[in-house]
Design an enzyme around this catalytic site. Structure first.
Site, PDB file in Angstrom:
ATOM      1  N   LEU A 120     -13.311 -13.756  17.347  1.00 33.58           N
ATOM      2  CA  LEU A 120     -11.866 -13.771  17.151  1.00 33.58           C
ATOM      3  C   LEU A 120     -11.420 -12.602  16.277  1.00 33.58           C
ATOM      4  O   LEU A 120     -10.398 -11.964  16.546  1.00 33.58           O
ATOM      5  CB  LEU A 120     -11.428 -15.096  16.527  1.00 33.58           C
ATOM      6  N   ILE A 151      -7.088  -0.873  -7.285  1.00 33.96           N
ATOM      7  CA  ILE A 151      -7.833  -2.071  -7.686  1.00 33.96           C
ATOM      8  C   ILE A 151      -9.342  -1.882  -7.538  1.00 33.96           C
ATOM      9  O   ILE A 151     -10.123  -2.601  -8.148  1.00 33.96           O
ATOM     10  CB  ILE A 151      -7.337  -3.291  -6.893  1.00 33.96           C
ATOM     11  N   GLU A 192     -16.154   2.200  -3.882  1.00 32.64           N
ATOM     12  CA  GLU A 192     -17.045   1.110  -3.456  1.00 32.64           C
ATOM     13  C   GLU A 192     -17.592   1.300  -2.043  1.00 32.64           C
ATOM     14  O   GLU A 192     -17.819   0.332  -1.317  1.00 32.64           O
ATOM     15  CB  GLU A 192     -16.335  -0.239  -3.584  1.00 32.64           C
ATOM     16  N   CYS A 238      -5.676 -11.982  -7.494  1.00 34.83           N
ATOM     17  CA  CYS A 238      -4.828 -11.748  -6.329  1.00 34.83           C
ATOM     18  C   CYS A 238      -4.549 -13.036  -5.578  1.00 34.83           C
ATOM     19  O   CYS A 238      -5.373 -13.939  -5.532  1.00 34.83           O
ATOM     20  CB  CYS A 238      -5.473 -10.738  -5.380  1.00 34.83           C
ATOM     21  N   GLU A 274      -1.379  -9.653  -8.026  1.00 30.85           N
ATOM     22  CA  GLU A 274      -0.609  -9.553  -6.788  1.00 30.85           C
ATOM     23  C   GLU A 274       0.798 -10.050  -7.033  1.00 30.85           C
ATOM     24  O   GLU A 274       0.993 -11.158  -7.526  1.00 30.85           O
ATOM     25  CB  GLU A 274      -1.286 -10.389  -5.699  1.00 30.85           C
ATOM     26  N   HIS A 315      -2.324  -6.184   2.385  1.00 29.64           N
ATOM     27  CA  HIS A 315      -2.698  -7.017   3.524  1.00 29.64           C
ATOM     28  C   HIS A 315      -1.769  -6.815   4.720  1.00 29.64           C
ATOM     29  O   HIS A 315      -1.908  -7.486   5.729  1.00 29.64           O
ATOM     30  CB  HIS A 315      -2.728  -8.490   3.117  1.00 29.64           C
TER      31      HIS A 315
END
Length: 763
Positions: free
Chosen positions: A18, A440, A493, A652, A674, A703
């Protein structure tokens, strides 16, 4: 005969089918029909995998989020999403993430997206849902097409369908009023829509409907308790039988209410509320079904089947057909299939059960209850052997770790000086401008990064080649940040697969799956590590990467760590000792990393505690105990450093206003949070609570693919400055940028830096 059923099944697919289908559709690389066909294939497979149960959930499958599905079923769309003339699925994704497939907005003449719906955690889980929005003028209009379509598919497959919906009171409780109205005032308008929904299901021949009211395991005032009474007395004339499902906790002061509601059956989470079974039986009318969640739907350890049978058999004998058994909650919160795991240590694997194995455990239990234990003697013996082996395994216990925990003392959690003293020293050392900018932690995880990591794990790249590839990505990240003009940099990262798994892989006491994926939200999946034993840190985990990044710039470079509470809450945690003890072990391990970073010359260290709030018990009366050990664990981790070392933390997508005092007690020098999706509403708490340290309210919703404008970010920060002195404000995104693309990140951060410059000029 005892009945078996399931409350919900993982929907992402055993191989994350999915996820990949959604992302392909959003990129415009596949069609709407292809996405819908994939959804139908997954549903068909999942129902087949649940065959053998007496009743199988239908309607638990969602293309993004089950709460968002309920909002569309009830016709409760935000004002900004109404009047959309394209395919309803595109409008669904617009509410979920701000926009749908590439090109969909242009095809419908739309202006390129809207503000995405606010997102927060589903009770005390790491699953994020899209928050329903209400105003005094909210109207509801039923659209049952999605549920009827899935019900038709299930019927064609011969599935013994039990539709699943979110109950009306929980739906209102988890939503947010966007004005000063009372959400409960909408109940009288909502109930006729629910009655119509149940009638349409009855017309399709549905016998039982599972109606989820997990709000019953929270502390409810008289108004909300009355709302539950009102709701189910209004719905009691429905032609379908209602199974009222509670989960995640105990009923306590809601036990009498739950037992007397006019429904045909009640589901109790017997993992968390086993002590309430007998009191409930004393109150439950003799005609009602009692469903017991006897398999843990939120963790992956095998169930001690013989122990469960010891207390379940007498109930089965006394209740007969009135007893149903199931997992404690939806299996959405665990991976799909353990048999896919070919690299997991065989001994540890023998201790585990994923979703399909949990259903197998359920079938063993019901066979033993209906036919006697002899009918499943071999299965019970194998289960008992695995349970005993885990208890006796030397892998689980490390005496040195236990001695270290015993030596923890209050001084370990105290900074050397109070914040004002530290702040002056840090300001002198770091020399940052007003409204300093940072991110972040993570930057886009490109296909090249993922490919290099995959090849390295497969042995196709040696350590030197892999290290060089990651250093090249870090160097690119540093160059981009310097070009943007950010003030405090991060290394991006590139080497990290996940903010928890990365650390777990380097700690003793953890094991890892290959395919143990769990949905966090939409297409975002996480693979929680398995915390099976005492935790220790054999060696430094991040120091060399951060030192390399710092060598490339004269600007401050943040050392990036995940905090002990978040590592705990985002792992599958051992159930044979208190969570607080496991958290202390993690705190000691991460503390060593903090001190090593400081010794390496890193002057800014961020210790993320994104999951601090989600670990809260669902009842406020139990909060303080959790907060005491959670905050202490963070302080043990963070507070061994010198005054000059600036400690950041990040949280967040959590409602943290009601625990702001505990967040302040963490004593981090800077906290980033957030706030952009909620339009800075989360900062309302600072009207009354004077937060003592520095804070970075997020201005960029990472997001969503939407790119915020400079003006929008300036306005958000001006709202923040009304509550928090400008000299203590930072400018940053809501969260890490790993899920975004560079083509989105660069313009968004360009606008963010420009916003900070505008704010400085206005001082």
């Amino acid at each position: 005969m005892v009945t078996t059923h399931n409350l919900g099944f993982p929907r992402i697919g055993a191989k994350r089918e999915l996820k990949f289908a959604l992302e392909s559709y959003w990129k415009g690389q596949s069609s709407r029909d292809e996405l819908k066909a994939l959804g139908a294939q997954l549903r068909q497979r999942h129902w087949q995998e649940q065959s053998g149960l007496d009743r199988v959930p239908v309607g638990d499958f969602a293309l993004y989020d089950q709460v968002l599905d309920m909002s569309f079923t009830l016709g409760n769309l935000p004002e900004r999403a109404r009047g959309f003339h394209g395919d309803p699925l595109d409008n669904y994704f617009r509410v979920a993430r701000g926009r749908s497939a590439q090109g969909a907005e242009e095809h419908t003449g739309c202006c390129g997206g809207i503000a995405a719906g606010e997102m927060t955690k589903w009770f005390d889980t790491n699953y994020h849902y899209i928050v329903p929005e209400f105003t005094a003028n909210t109207e509801f209009k039923l659209d049952v097409s999605r549920l009827l379509e899935q019900l038709g598919e299930a019927k064609a497959q011969g599935v013994k369908a039990k539709p699943v919906i979110i109950g009306p009171v929980t739906y209102l409780w988890i939503g947010k009023a966007k004005d000063d109205s009372n959400k409960l005032a909408l109940l009288e308008h909502l109930l006729p829509v629910y009655a119509e929904l149940l009638e349409q299901l009855a017309a399709q021949g549905v016998e039982w409907v599972q109606i989820d009211e997990p709000v019953l395991v929270t502390e409810l005032n008289a108004d909300w308790q009355h709302a539950l009474n009102l709701a189910y007395h209004n719905l009691k004339s429905s032609r379908v039988k209602l199974l009222l499902a509670t989960y995640f906790g105990t009923l306590q002061d809601n036990l009498h209410l739950a037992s007397t509601l006019p429904v045909a059956g009640l589901h109790l989470d017997a993992i968390n509320a086993r002590d309430e079974i007998q009191p409930l039986l004393n109150l439950l009318p003799s005609h009602k079904v009692l469903s017991l969640g006897v398999i843990n739907g939120r963790n992956i350890w095998k169930t001690d089947l013989n122990a469960v049978l010891d207390w379940l058999e007498p109930l089965a004998q006394s209740m007969g057909d009135r007893l149903w058994i199931a997992p404690s909650c939806s299996l959405l919160h665990v991976p799909v299939d353990l048999t896919s795991e070919q690299k997991l240590d065989a001994e540890i694997k023998s201790w585990l059960a994923f979703a399909l194995q949990k259903l197998d455990e359920l079938k063993v239990l019901v066979t033993a209850l209906n036919q006697g234990r002899d009918a499943v003697a071999a299965e019970l013996a194998a289960n008992q052997a695995a349970i005993a082996a885990r208890r006796a395994s030397p892998w689980v216990t490390n005496p040195a770790v236990k001695r270290a925990v015993a030596k923890i003392n209050p001084a370990m959690g105290q900074r050397k000086s109070a914040y004002p003293v530290r702040a002056r020293k840090q300001a002198a050392l770091l020399n940052l401008p007003a409204y300093p900018t940072t991110t972040i932690g993570s930057f886009p995880q490109t296909a090249e990064i993922r490919q290099a990591r995959s090849q390295f794990k497969a042995g196709e790249l040696d350590t030197a080649v892999y290290t060089a590839a990651m250093q090249a990505e870090i160097a690119r990240c540093v160059r981009e940040q310097e070009a943007l003009g950010l003030d405090v940099l991060v290394h991006g990262e590139a080497e990290r697969n996940d903010m928890v798994e990365y650390f777990g892989e380097q700690l003793d006491g953890y094991a890892f799956s290959q395919f143990g994926w769990v949905q966090s939200y939409g297409s975002r999946c996480v693979k929680p590590p398995i915390l099976f034993g005492d935790i220790s840190r054999p060696r430094a985990m991040t120091v060399e990467w951060i030192k390399f990044a710092q060598s490339l710039t004269t600007k401050p470079m943040k050392g990036m760590l995940t905090g002990p509470v978040t590592i705990l809450n985002w792992s599958f945690v051992r159930d044979d000792q208190p969570r607080s003890v496991s958290c202390q072990q993690l705190a000691l391990a991460i503390r060593e990393e903090v001190l090593d970073l400081e010794m390496a010359g890193v002057r800014v260290i961020q210790i993320d505690e994104a999951a601090l709030r989600e670990g809260l018990p669902l009842r406020k009366s139990q909060w303080q105990h959790y907060l005491d050990w959670a905050v202490e664990s963070f302080r043990i981790t963070a507070n061994g450093v010198r005054d000059e070392t600036q400690i950041h933390t990040h949280m967040c997508y959590s409602e943290f206003n009601d625990i702001i005092a505990s967040i302040a007690d963490m004593d981090a020098d800077v906290i980033t949070i957030e706030t952009s999706r909620s339009d800075m509403e989360l900062l309302d708490v600072f009207d009354d609570f004077k937060y003592p340290n520095e804070i970075g309210p997020g201005v960029y919703d990472i997001h969503s693919p939407n790119i915020p404008t400079q003006e929008h970010m300036v306005q958000l920060m001006k709202k923040a400055a009304e509550r928090i002195p400008a000299e203590r404000l930072w400018v940053n995104p809501d969260c890490g940028l790993k899920t975004r693309q560079w083509s989105e990140v660069i313009p968004a951060l360009t606008n963010m830096v420009a916003a900070a410059e505008t704010l400085r000029a206005a001082l």
